[in-house]
Each structure stands twice: as structure tokens, then as C-alpha cells.
Design a protein around this motif. Structure first.
Motif, PDB file in Angstrom:
ATOM      1  N   ARG A 248       0.671   5.673  -3.836  1.00 42.82           N
ATOM      2  CA  ARG A 248       1.219   6.877  -3.212  1.00 42.82           C
ATOM      3  C   ARG A 248       2.115   6.520  -2.024  1.00 42.82           C
ATOM      4  N   MET A 249       1.655   5.541  -1.237  1.00 39.69           N
ATOM      5  CA  MET A 249       2.456   5.146  -0.075  1.00 39.69           C
ATOM      6  C   MET A 249       3.813   4.576  -0.520  1.00 39.69           C
ATOM      7  N   ARG A 250       3.798   3.790  -1.580  1.00 46.63           N
ATOM      8  CA  ARG A 250       5.053   3.243  -2.090  1.00 46.63           C
ATOM      9  C   ARG A 250       6.005   4.361  -2.547  1.00 46.63           C
ATOM     10  N   LEU A 251       5.426   5.337  -3.257  1.00 49.25           N
ATOM     11  CA  LEU A 251       6.240   6.458  -3.718  1.00 49.25           C
ATOM     12  C   LEU A 251       6.771   7.271  -2.547  1.00 49.25           C
ATOM     13  N   HIS A 252       5.932   7.460  -1.519  1.00 45.47           N
ATOM     14  CA  HIS A 252       6.381   8.204  -0.342  1.00 45.47           C
ATOM     15  C   HIS A 252       7.574   7.509   0.310  1.00 45.47           C
ATOM     16  N   VAL A 253       7.438   6.183   0.424  1.00 44.11           N
ATOM     17  CA  VAL A 253       8.509   5.435   1.081  1.00 44.11           C
ATOM     18  C   VAL A 253       9.803   5.483   0.264  1.00 44.11           C
ATOM     19  N   GLU A 254       9.681   5.408  -1.082  1.00 48.49           N
ATOM     20  CA  GLU A 254      10.856   5.333  -1.934  1.00 48.49           C
ATOM     21  C   GLU A 254      11.499   6.696  -2.182  1.00 48.49           C
ATOM     22  N   THR A 255      10.672   7.752  -2.304  1.00 45.24           N
ATOM     23  CA  THR A 255      11.222   9.049  -2.710  1.00 45.24           C
ATOM     24  C   THR A 255      11.026  10.153  -1.677  1.00 45.24           C
ATOM     25  N   GLY A 256      10.112   9.988  -0.745  1.00 42.55           N
ATOM     26  CA  GLY A 256       9.814  11.065   0.186  1.00 42.55           C
ATOM     27  C   GLY A 256      10.860  11.213   1.269  1.00 42.55           C
ATOM     28  N   ARG A 257      10.860  12.409   1.866  1.00 46.72           N
ATOM     29  CA  ARG A 257      11.748  12.661   2.990  1.00 46.72           C
ATOM     30  C   ARG A 257      11.076  12.208   4.270  1.00 46.72           C
ATOM     31  N   GLU A 258      11.847  11.897   5.242  1.00 45.86           N
ATOM     32  CA  GLU A 258      11.314  11.293   6.467  1.00 45.86           C
ATOM     33  C   GLU A 258      10.421  12.260   7.240  1.00 45.86           C
ATOM     34  N   THR A 260       8.389  14.580   6.009  1.00 44.68           N
ATOM     35  CA  THR A 260       7.102  14.791   5.327  1.00 44.68           C
ATOM     36  C   THR A 260       6.378  13.485   5.008  1.00 44.68           C
ATOM     37  N   MET A 261       7.077  12.357   5.135  1.00 41.99           N
ATOM     38  CA  MET A 261       6.478  11.074   4.748  1.00 41.99           C
ATOM     39  C   MET A 261       5.425  10.607   5.750  1.00 41.99           C
ATOM     40  N   ARG A 262       5.635  10.870   7.041  1.00 44.12           N
ATOM     41  CA  ARG A 262       4.723  10.348   8.070  1.00 44.12           C
ATOM     42  C   ARG A 262       3.297  10.874   7.922  1.00 44.12           C
ATOM     43  N   PRO A 263       3.050  12.197   7.843  1.00 45.90           N
ATOM     44  CA  PRO A 263       1.656  12.659   7.725  1.00 45.90           C
ATOM     45  C   PRO A 263       0.974  12.179   6.441  1.00 45.90           C
ATOM     46  N   ARG A 264       1.736  12.065   5.342  1.00 47.11           N
ATOM     47  CA  ARG A 264       1.126  11.570   4.102  1.00 47.11           C
ATOM     48  C   ARG A 264       0.739  10.095   4.215  1.00 47.11           C
ATOM     49  N   LEU A 265       1.620   9.316   4.864  1.00 48.39           N
ATOM     50  CA  LEU A 265       1.279   7.900   5.059  1.00 48.39           C
ATOM     51  C   LEU A 265       0.052   7.749   5.952  1.00 48.39           C
ATOM     52  N   ARG A 267      -2.392   9.848   6.295  1.00 49.78           N
ATOM     53  CA  ARG A 267      -3.575  10.246   5.525  1.00 49.78           C
ATOM     54  C   ARG A 267      -4.038   9.116   4.609  1.00 49.78           C
ATOM     55  N   ASP A 268      -3.089   8.467   3.938  1.00 50.34           N
ATOM     56  CA  ASP A 268      -3.467   7.362   3.050  1.00 50.34           C
ATOM     57  C   ASP A 268      -3.982   6.150   3.834  1.00 50.34           C
ATOM     58  N   ILE A 269      -3.387   5.912   4.991  1.00 47.16           N
ATOM     59  CA  ILE A 269      -3.871   4.796   5.825  1.00 47.16           C
ATOM     60  C   ILE A 269      -5.298   5.068   6.297  1.00 47.16           C
ATOM     61  N   THR A 270      -5.564   6.315   6.698  1.00 46.28           N
ATOM     62  CA  THR A 270      -6.931   6.679   7.102  1.00 46.28           C
ATOM     63  C   THR A 270      -7.901   6.515   5.949  1.00 46.28           C
ATOM     64  N   LEU A 271      -7.488   6.895   4.758  1.00 46.03           N
ATOM     65  CA  LEU A 271      -8.336   6.736   3.587  1.00 46.03           C
ATOM     66  C   LEU A 271      -8.644   5.266   3.319  1.00 46.03           C
ATOM     67  N   MET A 272      -7.625   4.430   3.425  1.00 49.40           N
ATOM     68  CA  MET A 272      -7.841   2.990   3.221  1.00 49.40           C
ATOM     69  C   MET A 272      -8.735   2.405   4.305  1.00 49.40           C
ATOM     70  N   GLN A 273      -8.533   2.864   5.542  1.00 53.69           N
ATOM     71  CA  GLN A 273      -9.370   2.375   6.641  1.00 53.69           C
ATOM     72  C   GLN A 273     -10.831   2.751   6.426  1.00 53.69           C
ATOM     73  N   THR A 274     -11.058   3.947   5.887  1.00 54.66           N
ATOM     74  CA  THR A 274     -12.427   4.385   5.612  1.00 54.66           C
ATOM     75  C   THR A 274     -13.083   3.494   4.556  1.00 54.66           C
TER      76      THR A 274
END
Length: 440
Positions: A248-258, A260-265, A267-274
Motif C-alpha cells: 500500500r505504501m508503494r502504491l501511495h508513493v507511486e499513484t497517490g496525491r501529496e 492524501t499520501m501523508r496520513p495513509r503512510l 497509518r501504515d507505518i503505525t500498523l507496521m510498528q505495532t
């Protein structure tokens, strides 16, 4: 007590040596009692028998016939004479007294009989017997000839050979019996260094010490294999679960807008940290650097329930307020919090209770959720085991919550059990011994 002693190496070796010695003695005695080779009688029986026979015969003969009988009875080692005033020797010993007592018992009217030693170096190598006879004294001088050197006869050599062969054979068997399980233990340990997978446990054979070593090896093998297996499963689970947020993070970076990309990244970083934190928590179980102390479990549970209630959860504490247990406080708080969070995730209402029952502290966390299939109640306490609904409802879970609780409770000498409620819900129980200072 004796059974335990004879199960040890020392006891078995002692029993083997004792049995072989008894068997050798019995055979040795049987061979020496063989009629064709009687043993030589010990002192003083040979000399005493000859002297008593001659004295009794002379006492019954006529005076005129005595000189001829005395001449016939004399030998190279014994001389007989009559004397009015014999010159007595001066030696006395336990052997001469033993000879004297025997002769007095076997010669008629010999209450004043005397036995003296005549050898300056040994009082019994040459001895003198004075026997009163019809107003005169019969003087007998003789050499000690009993207790001859041992003759190397066939029975003696046979017994000696059996003794040597028997001791060697029994000792070899004893050593082999002790070494065989040790060799198996060595082979098993060498094989385990190449493959840490749990194989067939080592058979408990041999003396008590060897059986204890084999039992300790089996436990060590099981623990190491479980350790490696759980770590392998952990790496596999984390690797699998990290793929989704990374994709998801890769897709956000490649296709997402700047914008909306930050909060999604985040969220995924928090999930990975958990996920990573859960895995690290399982590895340490919160026990490595924490010391034990007395903890009011009732107050702890009441505080946790109040904190979760403030967030909007429907939870209450119905147990006692003062239940003291010696434990590691942070680890115990973490175990109770994991159970409460698990109950809140799948149930709408949670009840927490704590009582003292049969010298144990019983902590109960109940919910009204869907419960767990009966065939999987024991399975869910294993690391990285997750039910399908749980994966969908709790993002970031890697199936370690109940495993961490079970590990912490086990380290405190307690146990964790799960039980479905009727009509719905799950009941998780922690039992801790009141003598926790020794087990913690």
C-alpha cells in the motif's frame, strides 16, 4: 531408600561386586571341600591329636611296655622322654594356652598339664608339653608343623581362575551397561547439533544419574526446538503481514496525491510498528530486567477497568479490592491488559473478577462475544495462531496476545485457561499460586 540406592551407579556397582564375590566364595568353598583334596587343619589340631593319642595310650600301658611304645611313637618332629625333674621352657603365648586347653580336655587326669614355648624367636615353633604320669613327668618336645604353605592344587587353581574370569566378566558387563546409554546420549546430542528439529526422545535407561541426564537432554531438545520453531513462525508471520502495508505504501508513493499520501503512510507505518512491537514483546515477555515485588492485583484490575471505561468501553470490576501477590508488576499488568483488550475487541460487555480460591488467586475476564470454537481453545494460546475473524477486525495483530499472556503467567508459576460461556462469550482465567515468591 534401598531401592533408590540400588538404582544409582554406585549401588549397581556395589551389588554387582557383592554378587560376584558371593558366587566366587560359594564355588571356592565347594571346590576346597572336594573329598580327593582335603585341606590341612589349622593349628593346633594336628599336633594336639598326636600328643593326646600318645599320652592316653601310654597311660593305659604297663610300665615295662612304655619304653618300646615311646620309641615307636617318636618322629623327626617329636621326641618323648620320662623325667623326674624336667627343665621347663619359659615361653608363653595365646597359641600355647590354646594347645594346653585342648590337651587338658582330651588327656585323662591332666589337670596340671603344661604347654610351654622353647624357641627364643617364636614361642610356638618348638614347644614343650609336660604331662604328669604315675609320679613322673612325660616330657614331649615337638615342632609346629600345621598351617603348611598353600599347595597350588587343581581345585585352588580352578577357583582362582573362576575368580578372575568372574570379576572381569561382571565388571565388563557393568561398565557396558553404564556406557551404552551414555553413548546413545552422545550420539543424540551430536545429531541434534545438525538438526534442531524435535526427533524421538531419548529412552530413559541405565542408572539414575544417566536417566536424569537423558531426561534433561529431552527437555532441552524440546525447549530449543520450540524456541527455533516459534522464532521461525514469527519471522514468517511478520514477513507475510508486512507485505500488505508495504505494498500500500508503494502504491501511495507511486499513484497517490501529496495531500492524501501523508496520513495513509502514517497509518501504515503505525500498523507496521505495532506488528514489530508485538513480536519484540513476545521475545522478551517483559520478564528479563524486571524484579518481583508485592502487588495489589485487585487495585490493578480496578484501575485498568476504570481507564478502559473512560474511553467508552462497557467494562466493570466485580472482584475484591485487596489481593496481594508477589509478581513482576509490569509483566502482570501487561498480561491483564492483553486479556481485557482481547475481550473488548470481540465483546460488547466485559466483566473482570479476582478472588482467592484454594490457595490460589483466580483472575477472570469474561465477555459476551462470539467465543472460540471448542476444538481451538488450546490452539489459540500458541504463538501466531489467529482466527479468521480476528485478522479482519484487528489490523496489526500477529496472533501473539494470548501467547504473551500464557508466557507471563507460566513464568509466575500459574496457568491460563480459556472456556466458552453460555449462551455466548469467552471466559479467560489466570490462576496464580499464593506462594508466588518461589515461582516468580
Amino acid at each position: 531408600m534401598l531401592r533408590r540406592f540400588f538404582s544409582t551407579t554406585l549401588g549397581q556397582m556395589s551389588a554387582i561386586i557383592a554378587c560376584s564375590s558371593v558366587a566366587t566364595f560359594v564355588l571356592f568353598a565347594g571346590i576346597l571341600s572336594y573329598i580327593g583334596s582335603p585341606p590341612t587343619p589349622p593349628w593346633p589340631w594336628p599336633e594336639a591329636y598326636r600328643i593326646a593319642t600318645v599320652a592316653n595310650v601310654l597311660r593305659k600301658m604297663r610300665v615295662a611296655d612304655r619304653p618300646a611304645a615311646m620309641a615307636a611313637a617318636q618322629t623327626q618332629n617329636m621326641s618323648l622322654t620320662f623325667a623326674d625333674f624336667p627343665r621347663p621352657c619359659e615361653g608363653h603365648s595365646l597359641d600355647t594356652r590354646e594347645m594346653e586347653n585342648i590337651l587338658r580336655a582330651n588327656i585323662e587326669n591332666a589337670d596340671t598339664l603344661m604347654v610351654l614355648g622353647c624357641d627364643a624367636e617364636s614361642s610356638v615353633s618348638k614347644f614343650q608339653v609336660l604331662v604328669p604320669l604315675d609320679g613322673r613327668v612325660l616330657e614331649i618336645r615337638a615342632d609346629r608343623v600345621s598351617r603348611m604353605p598353600l599347595r597350588f592344587t587343581f581345585p585352588f587353581l580352578t577357583a582362582l581362575a573362576f575368580l578372575c574370569i568372574g570379576v572381569v566378566a561382571m565388571s565388563t558387563w557393568a561398565v557396558w551397561r553404564v556406557i551404552r546409554p551414555l553413548r546413545r546420549l552422545s550420539e543424540k546430542a551430536d545429531a541434534f547439533t545438525h538438526d534442531v528439529a524435535v526427533v524421538e526422545p531419548l529412552a530413559l535407561q541405565g542408572p539414575l544419574e544417566v536417566r536424569r541426564a537423558a531426561q534433561a537432554f529431552n527437555r532441552m531438545q524440546e525447549r530449543i526446538a520450540g524456541f527455533v520453531q516459534s522464532r521461525t513462525r514469527m519471522l514468517a508471520a511478520i514477513s507475510h503481514d508486512l507485505r500488505t502495508p508495504l505494498t500500500r505504501m508503494r502504491l501511495h508513493v507511486e499513484t497517490g496525491r501529496e495531500d492524501t499520501m501523508r496520513p495513509r503512510l502514517l497509518r501504515d507505518i503505525t500498523l507496521m510498528q505495532t506488528m514489530v512491537d508485538s513480536a519484540l514483546s513476545f521475545l522478551s515477555s517483559g520478564l528479563d530486567n524486571e524484579t518481583g515485588e508485592w502487588l495489589d492485583v485487585g487495585a490493578l484490575l480496578s484501575t485498568l477497568c476504570d481507564e478502559y471505561e473512560e474511553t467508552g468501553a462497557r467494562i466493570r470490576y466485580d472482584g475484591r479490592a485487596d489481593i496481594r501477590v508477589y509478581c513482576r508488576p509490569n509483566a502482570m499488568q501487561r498480561a491483564c491488559a492483553n486479556l481485557i483488550e482481547n475481550a473488548l475487541a470481540y465483546g460488547d460487555n466485559v466483566v473482570v473478577d479476582a478472588v482467592v480460591e484454594n490457595d490460589e488467586v483466580l483472575i477472570t475476564v469474561s465477555d459476551d462475544g462470539p467465543g472460540i470454537p471448542a476444538q481451538r481453545l488450546e490452539e489459540v494460546t500458541e504463538p501466531f495462531v489467529r482466527l479468521d475473524p480476528a485478522r479482519a477486525q484487528r489490523p496489526g495483530s500477529v496472533g501473539l496476545g494470548l501467547s504473551i499472556v500464557a508466557e507471563i503467567v507460566r513464568a509466575h508459576g500459574g496457568r491460563l485457561t480459556l472456556e466458552n460461556r453460555r449462551p455466548a462469550g469467552l471466559c479467560a482465567r489466570i490462576r496464580l499460586p499464593l506462594d508466588a515468591p518461589r515461582s516468580a
